[in-house]
Each structure stands twice: as structure tokens, then as C-alpha cells.
Design a protein around this motif. Structure first.
Motif, short mmCIF file in Angstrom:
data_model
loop_
_atom_site.label_atom_id
_atom_site.label_comp_id
_atom_site.label_asym_id
_atom_site.label_seq_id
_atom_site.Cartn_x
_atom_site.Cartn_y
_atom_site.Cartn_z
N GLN A 117 87.88 19.25 84.68
CA GLN A 117 88.94 20.26 84.55
C GLN A 117 90.28 19.58 84.28
OE1 GLN A 117 89.50 22.61 88.02
NE2 GLN A 117 90.75 24.14 87.01
N GLU A 118 90.52 18.45 84.97
CA GLU A 118 91.77 17.72 84.74
C GLU A 118 91.83 17.19 83.32
OE1 GLU A 118 94.28 13.96 86.67
OE2 GLU A 118 92.34 14.60 87.51
N SER A 132 88.00 28.26 86.08
CA SER A 132 88.46 27.26 87.04
C SER A 132 88.00 27.62 88.45
CB SER A 132 89.98 27.15 87.00
OG SER A 132 90.40 26.79 85.70
N ASN A 183 94.54 18.10 80.61
CA ASN A 183 95.30 17.08 79.89
C ASN A 183 95.14 17.26 78.39
OD1 ASN A 183 96.14 15.96 82.30
ND2 ASN A 183 94.46 14.48 82.38
N GLN A 191 86.19 18.57 88.96
CA GLN A 191 87.64 18.42 89.00
C GLN A 191 88.12 17.46 87.93
OE1 GLN A 191 88.43 17.23 93.03
NE2 GLN A 191 88.38 19.34 93.83
#
Length: 844
Positions: free
Chosen positions: A312-313, A22, A317, A309
Motif C-alpha cells: 500500500q505504501e 485500504s 508512493n 502495508q
């Protein structure tokens, strides 16, 4: 498929690796953006500083060149002046030589614009000649306000030069010259230079030159003055001369230097200022390209960062959803298993393993018939499974099929199975997913309920209340007793009408939240059987066309199949509501009749007392008329007898009016009877006509022919018509003054049949030509105690509407417009009464 499912559910990522990843995904683009921005900023700053250094260097060179030009000019002028003075001293005895010297001075003056005047002063400080003699400039030098200043400065300069034996300069002199003069700028600031002429060791004379500061700037080449602005300033920053009045930009470069014209010269500085340089197209294009590329790189890096991003989100999820599904499938009591297209088991959850008693390794890979199917039911279950798979794709709503599962310890479990296709991310079916619910206990309960149902059905069928049960899932009517079927047929429509619409799911959700449970079967009985407050519902009976009132109570109960249902009990309370309504109407009638009691008693007494005198008057008139017939002169008979007859008629009419008043105020219990509406209207007009004539107004009546008899209370209807007629007369009185009421249209009262409704109704209308009623008053005119009259109590129209509604009729008001539809021209009160009362119709 098996490996993918196992890998998803057994995924356990390492926390520190995820954090490092991350960090790289988020901060690497940010660091790159920051480094690129810093590098480009340094490059642009360096280029800017380099350009600024080049401009400042060029500015210094040009200033030095201008300074050298000015110093060289002054040095040359000094040499020429010394040469002129030396020649003039040598040629003192030759007039021709002196004239040549003067010509040299004139040539010097003409070729040097900075020189305004040249004067020769001998050794005795006497002025022998000057050049030019007379011109526009010298005229201002000779002005009294300027001549004294110039002479005093010249004297000091000569003394300084004589004391030092060197050329000397005076201080700067500001002349008084109007600003509108053409030469004001050239000669406003001047200064003297005295050049001594030493012959041997003695001063034989001096050459004095008057310089203009504006002329000094003329020594600078024109191409330099076109690119820069030059300014002569003193130590105190006073501006003596300026090459151009054009303003320089705020960020212009500037430099200045001292001129040092000589040893005895005044402190004079030359300042140079830059104008906006010519556009450097190539440099600007380079800057634009660099900025564009910088913006594009920053945008690209920013896009990569945003995509990182988002990714990564999405991964977060996905991990959250995976963990959630894993926890949900591991904790749910519903058994779940997955099959591929060949019906081979590819996945089972812990609940399914608990149901069967087999482990996941033993179950995965099995094909039907499965080991957990009972031996004697395998063929039937296999056929059910095949049929369910065929119907799974075509049915929008999944309906479970009942079956059995054999636990490893030999226990048979009753189940309900739901099947759905398993679709991958490409929209392709890869198998099937089945969920099994243990219904052994609910099925046992259903059997017990079925056995006990026969015992209480008989009781429910004998109740004088509607009992119905509707499924909370499908809205299907599950049970209805005899009373319900007689009133609402054998459908759930009556149930929903009594419940006030569809079953409210929020009610059940509120029960679940209060009990802190997530399963319907675990709700405590105190919540599950919680009865709602009773409600009074009014419904229209389509069979009879009348309204029925019901007291409704409802609650949620589990049905025999384990699903939630709603139980509703409705008791017919129409008789009670009608009794309450009748009591309310009686109370309303008492409110407005109590005020008439005293007036009725007084009116009855008055009518009784006046009836006898009026009868006597009528009898006396008729007796006198009979006795006079045949005994008086025929000429007198035609005058006296008609008068006596008219007096008798008026006495009889007064008695009739008094009888009507007595009948009106004599109030008895409400009593309906068949009445002729024309007679009631005639009595109402007779009661109000006296007041109408007193105010010079009239009433017209229009009654349709062959109107049927109507069942009503004549006294109450008479009271309503009298009240409406009086209100109409009052409205006309407000519009027409007493002097013009002869032209006022009469108040109209009409009666006919309204055939626009079914069945037809009797329509009575009272129309006036007054000023109408304001819209705000129409909205409230029928409210109790609302009145626009200062002496009114506000109960008249409210009582009228109550009387009409007690006859199951309607009363309303509507304004009338004039022909141009610009203003109100009156109002019409309309009464609709049924031809037959509902009570008589029901009785018949």
C-alpha cells in the motif's frame, strides 16, 4: 508504449474505492489475527478448566476415601473395644479369661498404630490394668507435666461417657515432648476415647483408649499419602498432624472435610493438598503444538499485514510520484517528447505543444522529418538527431545540441535539445526522451554581449587588477584580462585560489531562496549582481618565491550563453600589507625599546664617568711599573711588576666591558649590515660572562670556521643572544645549588650552517643543562606578558622572536632528555637566519 504512457498520466482513481480497498488490506489480517487469538485462548482456557475440574474431582474422591477409611477404622475400633469390655465383664470370675481379654487388647494395640494406650476402668472409676505397661511412649505419659493433663482429660471424658451412656472423646491434648525425641511427632497431640460397658442397665466399667493424631493419618493408605499431603486440623486451623513435611506448590489444589468420628467426637477436619502431578507428556505436547501453530499463524498473518502495508505504501508512493511528475511536466517550461526505437513520437508534454503550436494528438505518431522543423533545415536537423542518438548512450554527461523549431504561426524558435535513452523496469531500452529549452532570448543576448564585448575588453586589459570569469557549471575559465594572465597564466587555477576553493553552490541557492524563484533567469538583478564582501587573500608567487596579497571581490553574473558564472576582481595590495606589517613591527619594537631608554641614558652616563678613572688607573699602573723597572730588588720585581700589569689589564678589560654596555644601550634606528656572527657572539658572551662568574657558572663558545658574513642588525641580534644566555644561566642556577655549581656543565653557544634547508641558513644554538621547560610553558612562552618569573614582565622571549622574524628567521625551543630518556636534562634554543636578507636579494 503510447497506451501505457497515456494511461499513467490520465489515471484518476476514485477516493472511496481506494479507501475501501485500504480498509480491506489493512484491517482484514488484523481481524483474522484477533479472531484466531480469541479462539485459541478460549480453547486453551477450556482445556485448562477441564483439567482443573478433573483434578478437583479426583481430589474430592481421594479425600472422601481417606475419610471413610478413618471413620471405618474408628467404628471398628469402637466395636472391638466394646467386645473386649464385654468379655472382660463376663469373665470376671475366670483369671484365664481375663488374661485372654488382655491379650486381645494387646493385639488391638499392636495392629493399630493410632492407639497409644488402652486402660480398663471399673465401675468405681478405678484403673485395673493398662496396655502397654511400660515403653518409650508411656514413660512420657507418666511425666508429671503430662500425667496431670492426661488424667484430667480422661476424667472429663469418663464423666461425659457415663452421663450419655455413649462412647465419648476428649479434647485434643498437646504433650510436652522435646522436638529432638524420635517419638515426639507421634505423641505430641493425643486425645481420649471412653467406651462405656453397659451390662443390663448399669455401667460395669469403661475401656479408655489414648489415640495419637499422627497415628490417625496412618489409617490412610500409603499410595494416597505418596500422591497427596494429608493434614489433621482443628476448627481454629491448628495443625495436629501432617503426613509429610514436603511443601506443596503455590498453585496446588486443596480440599478439606470434617471427620465426624462420633456423636461426642471433637471437631476434627481432614485437609488434602496436591503435590506437583506427573508430567502429562501428551497433553503438554498438544499444548506446545497448539501454541506453535498459533504463533506460526499469527506470524504468517502479521507478515501478510506487513506485506500489505508495504504494498500500500508503494502504491501511495507511486501515485504521489505520478501526480508529482504529471504536475512537474505540465508546469515546466521545458518541452519534453518521447520516441520509440523507430523515432516515432509517443508522448509530448503541454510545454512542447505550446512551443510548436500543435496539439498532442497531431504530434503523437509523427516520424522525422517532423512538421515543426523549418523547411530549409530539415536535412540538417535530421542529421543532428541521428548523431545525437548515437552519442546519447556513450556519453556520461549529456551535452545539448542547438536547433530550431517552427511554430505553427511561422515563428522560428531557437532551442537546445538534450537526448537520453528511455529504459523500462527490466533494464531494456524502449526508446528516447528529448527535452527542449527555448534559448531564443539568451541567444539574442549572447549576440548583443558579443558585440559589446570588444568595447570593454580593452578597458579590462588595461586594469592593474586581475579580472576573471569562471563557469559555475564546468569550472572553465571564460575570461581573464592581461593582469590575470601575467600572474596566474590562462587557467582557472588562480581564480579558485583567490576564491578560496571551488565555487560554492550554496551561495547561489541562498540567492534563489531569498528571491522566492526557482529559475535562474528570474532572479532580480539586486540579488544576481550582489557583490560579496572584500577579502584579503595571500598567495605564493611561484615565479619569484614571494607571497602576494590580493583584495578579492566576487559576484555571480549570467554569462553570454545564459549559464551562470562567477566574476572575480583581485587587486594587488602587497605594498599596503607590507607597509602595515612594517608599521606593526615598528610599534612592537617601540614597546620593548621604550623601557630601555632611561636605563640607556644612565648606563651611558655611568660609562662616561667610569672610563676616565679606569684609564687613569691603567696609566698609573703602567707608569709605576716602568719607573720601578731597574730600581728595585729583582726578588721584589717578579712579584710587584706582574701584579701591576694584571691590575692594568683588569682596568683595561673593565673599560672594554663598559664600552660594550654603552654600545648595547645606545639604540639607533634598525640598520642591517654585513656582520661577522662570531664577533656578535663574543660581545654577547662578554656582556653576560660577568654575571655568569658571579654565580660560579661558565659559558663555552663553539663557532664553525669560515662562516660567511650575514646581513643583519647587530644590536638587535646581540640583544636576543644576551637574553637567551641569561635565561639559560637562570635555568642552570635553579638546578645546581651554589655549593655544587663547580660541577655544572657550561652553557654552550654555537654557530654553524644548517644545510638541511635550501638555501642554507645560519644556525645559532644556546644549550643549557638545566631542568628543561614544561610542555605547557613551551606552548605559551613566546606570548606577550607570559612569564614564569615572579619579577618578569613576559616580554623578553616575545621580543626575541619578533626580532628574529623581522630578519625572516625562526626561533624555537626544544627540551633535551638524559641518556636513559627518563627525565629532562636541559633545553636548546635554536635560531635560523637567512644568509642574505630578502630585500637585498630582490635589489640584486
Amino acid at each position: 508504449m503510447k497506451k501505457i504512457v497515456l494511461s499513467i498520466w490520465q489515471l484518476k482513481p476514485v477516493k472511496w474505492l481506494r479507501r475501501m480497498r485500504s480498509f480491506k488490506l489493512i484491517y482484514t489480517p488484523l481481524i483474522a489475527i484477533m479472531l484466531f487469538t480469541v479462539v485459541m485462548g478460549v480453547i486453551m482456557g477450556t482445556l485448562q478448566l477441564q483439567e482443573k475440574g478433573q483434578q478437583e474431582a479426583a481430589l474430592f474422591r481421594e479425600l472422601s476415601f481417606a475419610k471413610q477409611r478413618i471413620q471405618l477404622r474408628f467404628a471398628n475400633n469402637t466395636d472391638v473395644l466394646q467386645s473386649i469390655g464385654r468379655d472382660y465383664i463376663i469373665s470376671s470370675e475366670s483369671a484365664k479369661a481375663k488374661e485372654n481379654v488382655v491379650i486381645q487388647a494387646e493385639n488391638l494395640l499392636q495392629s493399630n498404630h493410632e492407639i497409644a494406650q488402652i486402660i480398663w476402668i471399673n465401675e468405681t472409676a478405678q484403673r485395673q490394668w493398662k496396655i502397654p505397661m511400660d515403653n518409650l511412649k508411656t514413660d512420657w505419659f507418666n511425666k508429671p507435666e503430662n500425667a496431670s493433663v492426661l488424667n484430667q482429660a480422661l476424667k472429663k471424658t469418663i464423666e461425659l461417657s457415663a452421663a450419655t451412656n455413649r462412647p465419648a472423646f476428649s479434647q485434643f491434648i498437646s504433650l510436652e515432648v522435646p522436638s529432638d525425641e524420635l517419638i515426639s511427632k507421634e505423641i505430641r497431640n493425643v486425645f481420649w476415647q471412653a467406651v462405656p460397658q453397659i451390662y443390663g442397665s448399669e455401667i460395669k466399667g469403661m475401656v479408655a483408649v489414648l489415640y495419637t493424631t499422627q497415628g490417625v493419618l496412618e489409617m490412610i493408605p500409603g499410595e494416597l499419602k505418596g500422591q497427596y499431603r494429608f493434614t489433621l486440623i482443628t476448627d481454629s486451623e491448628k495443625i495436629l498432624a501432617i503426613s509429610s513435611d514436603k511443601n506443596t506448590p503455590k498453585r496446588a489444589f486443596s480440599n478439606q472435610t470434617s471427620l465426624d468420628l462420633g456423636v461426642l467426637s471433637p471437631n476434627l477436619s481432614l485437609r488434602i493438598d496436591t503435590y506437583p502431578p506427573a508430567t502429562n507428556l501428551s497433553f503438554r505436547m498438544l499444548i506446545g503444538v497448539v501454541l506453535g501453530l498459533s504463533a506460526f499463524v499469527i506470524w504468517s498473518l502479521w507478515s501478510v499485514l506487513k506485506q500489505m502495508q508495504v504494498r500500500q505504501e508503494a502504491e501511495a508512493n507511486l501515485r504521489a510520484e505520478t501526480n508529482f511528475r504529471s504536475a512537474m511536466e505540465n508546469s515546466t517550461p521545458v518541452g519534453i517528447r518521447a520516441h520509440d526505437m523507430n523515432k516515432t513520437i509517443t508522448y509530448v508534454n503541454p510545454a512542447f505543444c505550446e512551443m510548436t503550436g500543435w496539439s498532442a494528438k497531431e504530434l503523437i505518431g509523427q516520424n522525422p522529418p517532423f512538421a515543426f522543423w523549418p523547411e530549409g533545415l530539415r536535412g540538417e536537423l535530421n542529421e543532428k538527431m541521428n548523431r545525437a542518438l548515437e552519442l546519447a548512450m556513450s556519453q556520461e554527461k549529456k551535452i545539448g545540441i542547438e536547433g530550431s523549431i517552427l511554430h505553427r504561426n511561422g515563428t522560428v524558435i531557437q532551442t537546445r535539445t538534450f537526448i537520453a535513452p528511455l529504459i523500462n523496469e527490466k533494464g531494456t531500452q524502449t526508446g528516447w526522451v528529448t527535452s527542449l529549452i527555448d534559448i531564443s532570448e539568451p541567444k539574442k543576448i549572447r549576440e548583443e554581449l558579443a558585440a559589446s564585448q570588444e568595447r570593454f575588453v580593452t578597458v579590462l586589459e588595461g586594469l592593474d587588477a586581475a579580472v576573471s570569469v569562471v563557469s559555475n557549471e564546468t569550472g572553465e575559465l571564460l575570461f581573464a584580462n592581461r593582469f590575470y594572465r601575467e600572474r596566474f597564466d590562462n587557467t582557472s587555477k588562480g581564480h579558485f585560489a583567490l576564491a578560496g576553493g571551488e565555487i560554492i553552490q550554496n551561495t547561489m541557492q541562498a540567492l534563489l531562496e531569498e528571491s522566492d524563484n526557482t529559475a535562474t533567469t528570474n532572479i532580480p538583478p539586486s540579488f544576481l549582481y550582489k557583490e560579496s564582501e572584500s577579502e584579503e587573500i595571500q598567495l605564493l608567487d611561484e615565479a619569484t618565491g614571494t607571497s602576494k596579497w590580493y583584495e578579492v571581490r566576487r559576484r555571480f553574473v549570467p554569462w553570454v550563453d545564459g549559464h551562470l558564472a562567477q566574476l572575480l576582481i583581485a587587486t594587488d595590495i602587497t605594498i599596503r600589507i607590507e607597509a602595515d606589517d612594517l608599521a606593526r613591527q615598528q610599534e612592537e619594537r617601540m614597546q620593548f625599546t621604550s623601557r630601555l631608554t632611561t636605563m640607556g641614558e644612565m648606563a651611558s652616563s655611568l660609562a662616561h664617568e667610569l672610563n676616565q678613572p679606569l684609564a687613569a688607573i691603567s696609566n698609573y699602573c703602567m707608569g709605576v711599573a716602568k719607573r720601578l723597572q731597574g730600581h728595585i730588588d729583582p726578588d721584589l720585581q717578579k712579584d710587584i711588576l706582574p701584579a701591576l700589569e694584571k691590575a692594568s689589564d683588569q682596568a683595561h678589560r673593565a673599560g672594554t666591558i663598559i664600552q660594550r654596555i654603552k654600545g648595547f644601550v645606545k639604540r639607533s634606528e634598525p640598520q642591517r649590515k654585513s656582520c661577522d656572527i662570531s664577533e656578535i657572539i663574543s660581545d654577547a658572551v662578554g656582556l653576560v660572562e660577568i654575571e655568569a662568574h658571579r654565580h660560579r657558572l661558565s659559558i663555552s663558545t663553539e663557532i664553525a670556521k669560515n662562516l660567511p658574513l650575514v646581513d643583519l642588525d647587530p644590536v638587535l641580534i646581540l640583544q636576543v643572544l644576551v637574553n637567551l644566555l641569561k635565561n639559560s644561566l637562570d635555568s642552570v642556577r635553579e638546578v645546581y645549588p651554589l655549593s655544587s655549581r663547580w660541577s655544572a656543565p657550561p652553557v654552550q653557544i654555537s654557530a654553524d650552517l644548517d644545510t638541511s634547508t635550501f638555501p642554507a641558513m645560519l644556525r645559532i644554538q644556546v644549550t643549557d643543562s638545566g631542568g628543561g621547560i614544561a610542555q605547557s610553558v613551551i606552548e605559551r612562552m613566546f606570548e606577550p606578558f607570559f612569564s614564569t618569573k615572579s619579577d618578569g614582565m613576559g616580554m623578553g622571549l616575545n621580543i626575541c622572536r619578533s626580532v628574529i622574524e623581522s630578519h625572516h628567521g625562526r626561533l624555537w625551543a626544544k627540551n633535551q632528555m638524559d641518556a636513559e630518556h627518563t627525565k629532562l636534562s636541559g633545553c636548546t634554543f635554536t635560531i635560523l637566519l637567512p644568509l642574505e636578507s630578502p630585500g637585498s636579494k630582490a635589489t640584486s
